[in-house]
Design a protein around this motif. Structure first.
Motif, PDB file in Angstrom:
ATOM      1  N   HIS A  58     -11.042  65.631  -2.842  1.00 58.27           N
ATOM      2  CA  HIS A  58     -10.314  66.683  -2.119  1.00 58.27           C
ATOM      3  C   HIS A  58      -9.470  66.015  -1.048  1.00 58.27           C
ATOM      4  O   HIS A  58      -9.966  65.187  -0.279  1.00 58.27           O
ATOM      5  N   GLU A  59      -8.190  66.346  -1.019  1.00 53.81           N
ATOM      6  CA  GLU A  59      -7.290  65.746  -0.037  1.00 53.81           C
ATOM      7  C   GLU A  59      -6.969  66.745   1.063  1.00 53.81           C
ATOM      8  O   GLU A  59      -6.659  67.916   0.793  1.00 53.81           O
ATOM      9  N   ARG A  60      -7.067  66.282   2.299  1.00 54.52           N
ATOM     10  CA  ARG A  60      -6.766  67.149   3.435  1.00 54.52           C
ATOM     11  C   ARG A  60      -6.150  66.304   4.549  1.00 54.52           C
ATOM     12  O   ARG A  60      -6.729  65.313   4.970  1.00 54.52           O
ATOM     13  N   LYS A  61      -4.973  66.703   4.981  1.00 51.94           N
ATOM     14  CA  LYS A  61      -4.246  66.026   6.052  1.00 51.94           C
ATOM     15  C   LYS A  61      -4.099  64.529   5.789  1.00 51.94           C
ATOM     16  O   LYS A  61      -4.311  63.689   6.675  1.00 51.94           O
ATOM     17  N   GLY A  62      -3.787  64.179   4.543  1.00 56.36           N
ATOM     18  CA  GLY A  62      -3.529  62.795   4.196  1.00 56.36           C
ATOM     19  C   GLY A  62      -4.762  61.949   3.948  1.00 56.36           C
ATOM     20  O   GLY A  62      -4.641  60.746   3.661  1.00 56.36           O
ATOM     21  N   VAL A  63      -5.937  62.543   4.026  1.00 56.71           N
ATOM     22  CA  VAL A  63      -7.184  61.808   3.795  1.00 56.71           C
ATOM     23  C   VAL A  63      -7.834  62.340   2.522  1.00 56.71           C
ATOM     24  O   VAL A  63      -8.017  63.558   2.370  1.00 56.71           O
ATOM     25  N   THR A  64      -8.178  61.440   1.609  1.00 54.24           N
ATOM     26  CA  THR A  64      -8.846  61.821   0.367  1.00 54.24           C
ATOM     27  C   THR A  64     -10.347  61.669   0.527  1.00 54.24           C
ATOM     28  O   THR A  64     -10.846  60.558   0.761  1.00 54.24           O
ATOM     29  N   TYR A  65     -11.077  62.785   0.420  1.00 57.10           N
ATOM     30  CA  TYR A  65     -12.538  62.781   0.503  1.00 57.10           C
ATOM     31  C   TYR A  65     -13.084  62.772  -0.932  1.00 57.10           C
ATOM     32  O   TYR A  65     -12.651  63.568  -1.773  1.00 57.10           O
ATOM     33  N   ALA A  66     -14.033  61.866  -1.221  1.00 62.00           N
ATOM     34  CA  ALA A  66     -14.490  61.702  -2.601  1.00 62.00           C
ATOM     35  C   ALA A  66     -15.989  61.459  -2.669  1.00 62.00           C
ATOM     36  O   ALA A  66     -16.575  60.780  -1.819  1.00 62.00           O
ATOM     37  N   LEU A  67     -16.610  62.042  -3.699  1.00 58.31           N
ATOM     38  CA  LEU A  67     -17.988  61.739  -4.071  1.00 58.31           C
ATOM     39  C   LEU A  67     -17.914  60.943  -5.363  1.00 58.31           C
ATOM     40  O   LEU A  67     -17.390  61.420  -6.366  1.00 58.31           O
ATOM     41  N   ARG A  68     -18.436  59.692  -5.366  1.00 54.57           N
ATOM     42  CA  ARG A  68     -18.232  58.786  -6.486  1.00 54.57           C
ATOM     43  C   ARG A  68     -19.495  58.575  -7.311  1.00 54.57           C
ATOM     44  O   ARG A  68     -20.589  58.985  -6.911  1.00 54.57           O
ATOM     45  N   LEU A  69     -19.329  57.937  -8.452  1.00 58.56           N
ATOM     46  CA  LEU A  69     -20.360  57.870  -9.476  1.00 58.56           C
ATOM     47  C   LEU A  69     -21.599  57.077  -9.048  1.00 58.56           C
ATOM     48  O   LEU A  69     -22.724  57.511  -9.296  1.00 58.56           O
ATOM     49  N   LEU A  70     -21.411  55.920  -8.420  1.00 61.86           N
ATOM     50  CA  LEU A  70     -22.541  55.047  -8.094  1.00 61.86           C
ATOM     51  C   LEU A  70     -22.974  55.276  -6.655  1.00 61.86           C
ATOM     52  O   LEU A  70     -22.286  54.857  -5.713  1.00 61.86           O
ATOM     53  N   PRO A  71     -24.132  55.927  -6.434  1.00 63.75           N
ATOM     54  CA  PRO A  71     -24.564  56.280  -5.074  1.00 63.75           C
ATOM     55  C   PRO A  71     -25.250  55.115  -4.365  1.00 63.75           C
ATOM     56  O   PRO A  71     -26.396  55.210  -3.936  1.00 63.75           O
ATOM     57  N   LEU A  72     -24.528  53.994  -4.239  1.00 62.49           N
ATOM     58  CA  LEU A  72     -25.120  52.799  -3.631  1.00 62.49           C
ATOM     59  C   LEU A  72     -24.564  52.528  -2.241  1.00 62.49           C
ATOM     60  O   LEU A  72     -24.733  51.447  -1.699  1.00 62.49           O
ATOM     61  N   GLY A  73     -23.899  53.487  -1.652  1.00 68.13           N
ATOM     62  CA  GLY A  73     -23.319  53.295  -0.324  1.00 68.13           C
ATOM     63  C   GLY A  73     -22.126  54.194  -0.150  1.00 68.13           C
ATOM     64  O   GLY A  73     -22.124  55.347  -0.589  1.00 68.13           O
ATOM     65  N   GLY A  74     -21.085  53.672   0.462  1.00 67.03           N
ATOM     66  CA  GLY A  74     -19.880  54.453   0.693  1.00 67.03           C
ATOM     67  C   GLY A  74     -18.874  53.610   1.455  1.00 67.03           C
ATOM     68  O   GLY A  74     -19.148  52.459   1.821  1.00 67.03           O
TER      69      GLY A  74
END
Length: 363
Positions: free
Chosen positions: A46-62
């Motif tokens: 989801h993109e908001r105010k130029g920042v892309t927020y993402a939930l990714r496949l491998l939950p090993l950090g961020g």
């Protein structure tokens, strides 16, 4: 449900850590173009105010991404709001903010527990088993998370940290020798039972594959004032930090023995599920403990970790100019390969030790 609770707690800690980096950057007007939980392909974006927020496949950090690292960015290289163009002190704050956020979260959790749940009146006799590693000596003896070890070879263990130290010293000093324990469990009406525990021999020291702590399961009393709650929570916080730092320092001073105790995501979730089965207090302890571990781990001066980035930044400050891009890229790529390789090894090892997997392999 206990596994789900542990997973949610881990997810919260990752979000808090990355939120520390994100807020420290945005709060200083530094450009940010991404906030991700996990690695690999994005499942949700989801993109908001130029920042892309993402939930990714491998939950090993961020990670939090900056235009500085985006080859396709249209922002000029001399833009004053790029992270690399800000003063060293502002960059240091952004890099260290994740560690600070995890430490602050752990402190708030422990103080909050003291404030709302209460403070133990006094430690009860014995040592509490917080978590047990499948297949290790403690599990083979029949110990489970939530058990209380009351005596060793016929002698009462006493109370508090003194009891924990006494038990650990006996275990470490007697590898391969049978120890007679008396334990109790709330699962079966607190009835006492006798167990025989034989510590494994790991380079001359006994190991049982269990996490132990003082038996603080007695009655709680409300804090008489806010200062008492803050004081008790802070004492717990300082004790957990000390134990965590000592544990990680063992990777340097005694790598052969300590490396075998390093846990991956699977083992951490399993430990969280065990603690969650003891109720809300166990989940609170798990969340605070892992938050502190995440902070200390990220502070280590290793490639790709926050501590490693701080080292590169300090070297830049000493040189008075940025380090060569080729050198920084080589460090980061080696760190990524090391992190991914270690994660795969730990996941395979810990998964193979799960009770269900061991039963399937034994059939």
């Amino acid at each position: 449900m206990n596994v789900l609770a542990a997973l949610l707690a881990l997810g919260l800690l990752v979000v808090i850590h990355e939120a520390g980096h994100f807020l420290a950057a945005v709060g200083q007007g530094i450009r940010v173009n991404g906030f991700s939980v996990g690695f690999g392909p994005a499942l949700i974006k989801h993109e908001r105010k130029g920042v892309t927020y993402a939930l990714r496949l491998l939950p090993l950090g961020g990670f939090v991404s900056f235009p500085d690292d985006d080859e396709n960015s249209t922002i000029p290289d001399d833009d004053p709001d790029l992270l690399r163009n800000r003063p060293i002190r502002q960059q240091v704050l952004v890099i260290s903010a994740g560690v600070l956020a995890n430490l602050l979260l752990a402190w708030v959790i422990l103080v909050g527990q003291s404030t709302f749940a209460g403070i133990p009146s006094a430690p009860e006799p014995g040592v509490m088993v917080v978590a047990v590693q499948p297949g290790e000596a403690a599990a083979q003896a029949g110990l489970q998370a939530g058990d209380r070890i009351l005596s060793l070879n016929g002698a009462p263990l006493g109370v508090g940290q003194k009891a924990v130290r006494s038990l650990v010293e006996h275990i470490q000093a007697q590898p391969g020798q049978s120890l007679e324990l008396v334990s109790s469990s709330h699962r079966d009406g607190s009835s006492e039972r006798q167990l025989t525990l034989t510590p494994a021999d790991r380079d001359g020291q006994g190991r049982i594959g269990a996490q132990l702590q003082a038996n603080l399961t007695g009655a709680l009393h409300p804090a008489s004032n806010p200062f008492e709650a803050v004081g008790y929570g802070t004492t717990q916080f300082a004790g957990l930090i000390k134990n965590t730092v000592v544990g990680y320092s063992g990777l340097i001073t005694n790598f052969g023995q300590t490396a075998q105790q390093v846990s991956g995501p699977v083992k951490i979730v399993e430990m969280g599920a065990q603690l969650s089965s003891q109720g809300g207090g166990g989940l609170v302890l798990f969340t605070a403990l892992i938050s502190i571990n995440l902070a200390v781990l990220n502070a280590l001066p290793l490639p790709l970790l926050d501590g490693g980035q701080l080292v590169l930044l300090l070297l830049e400050g000493v040189r008075g100019r940025p380090l060569p891009d080729r050198f920084q890229m080589a460090v980061m790529q080696s760190g990524l390969l090391l992190l991914l390789g270690l994660s795969v090894v730990l996941i395979v090892r810990d998964t193979s030790q799960l009770p269900l997997i061991q039963r399937l392999m034994g059939q």
